[in-house]
Write a protein that holds these residues in place. Sequence first.
Motif, short mmCIF file in Angstrom:
data_model
loop_
_atom_site.label_atom_id
_atom_site.label_comp_id
_atom_site.label_asym_id
_atom_site.label_seq_id
_atom_site.Cartn_x
_atom_site.Cartn_y
_atom_site.Cartn_z
N ILE A 118 0.83 -1.21 0.00
CA ILE A 118 0.00 0.00 0.00
C ILE A 118 0.86 1.25 0.00
O ILE A 118 0.53 2.26 -0.64
N ILE A 119 1.99 1.20 0.73
CA ILE A 119 2.85 2.39 0.81
C ILE A 119 4.19 2.17 0.09
O ILE A 119 5.13 2.96 0.26
N GLY A 120 4.28 1.09 -0.70
CA GLY A 120 5.50 0.85 -1.47
C GLY A 120 6.68 0.44 -0.61
O GLY A 120 7.83 0.81 -0.91
N SER A 121 6.42 -0.32 0.45
CA SER A 121 7.50 -0.79 1.34
C SER A 121 7.42 -2.31 1.46
O SER A 121 6.48 -2.95 0.99
N SER A 122 8.42 -2.88 2.11
CA SER A 122 8.46 -4.32 2.31
C SER A 122 7.71 -4.71 3.58
O SER A 122 7.43 -3.87 4.44
N ASN A 123 7.41 -6.01 3.69
CA ASN A 123 6.75 -6.49 4.91
C ASN A 123 7.68 -6.35 6.11
O ASN A 123 7.23 -6.16 7.24
N ALA A 124 8.99 -6.42 5.86
CA ALA A 124 9.96 -6.24 6.94
C ALA A 124 9.88 -4.82 7.49
O ALA A 124 10.00 -4.60 8.70
#
Length: 293
Positions: A34-40
Amino acid sequence: MTADDPVVAQIQLGILLRDLREEADLTTSEAGQIIGSSNATISRIENGKQVIKAEDAATLLEAYGADDTQTAEALRLAAVPKPRARRRRSSSYRDAAPNWFTRFLVMESEANEISAYENELVTGLLQTEDYARELLRAGAPLAGSSELDRKVELRMRRQRILTRTDPPPVQLDVILHEATLHRVIGSDEVMARQLQHVLEMSELGNITVRVLPFRPKPTPNHDEAFVASSRFMLLKLPERGTMLYMDDFAGATYPEDLNVIQQYATGYQRLRAAAEDPDASAELIAKITQQYG
């Protein structure tokens, strides 16, 4: 430490975002997309280890379906300045209710190990809804039914740390003075269900319950005569060390002097040595449970 302390605010925001994500039935990977980041990255944010930009927080809040109150609180927390490295203070401070409880929730949620000594009541993480409701009603006799329901719901939600999967569930080690089993809260029926619940929870691999009996067995170091006059908790927080927590009806105290924390850690081990082992404790709890019918 105040509610606007940057460390506390960052952890609080992470807890709030995690709860909202779970309620929206989204995974960390989906949230990251959703925000262009990884699950980490999402995991670090939810664990209070990474700052999130206010605009990214707003985007997640919208995706999670947060209401106006939740959104306002989250954005307020996101606006608190980034935490700075600092040394542990050799002091203690006391927060007045209700702010002290917010700080405790942060510590409890972040902990991976909790050791709790209770000399009068069953510890909150092992309380049933009925038992908790009786205690919370007594603590706020003027509260309306809706407010009381929210307090009970919060206490039940706290118990998620015992069965969570990511991160792993907290390791909970509890010493209950035998008095906690005999003090009737609510009614015999409430007590019977409460003690049965303690027995059931003690069967989980991450929970250990010991009872300090009225007549403890002699120990080489005379631990059976060691007395702790009040309840206390030791919370082991990753990367932050062990925190000491004590409370009463007026507020909470968080001693940060390392010598004081060590004294309580040693005291806990002495209480543990005087307590019955888990199997004998379960037998004692079961025996007392029968007295409630």
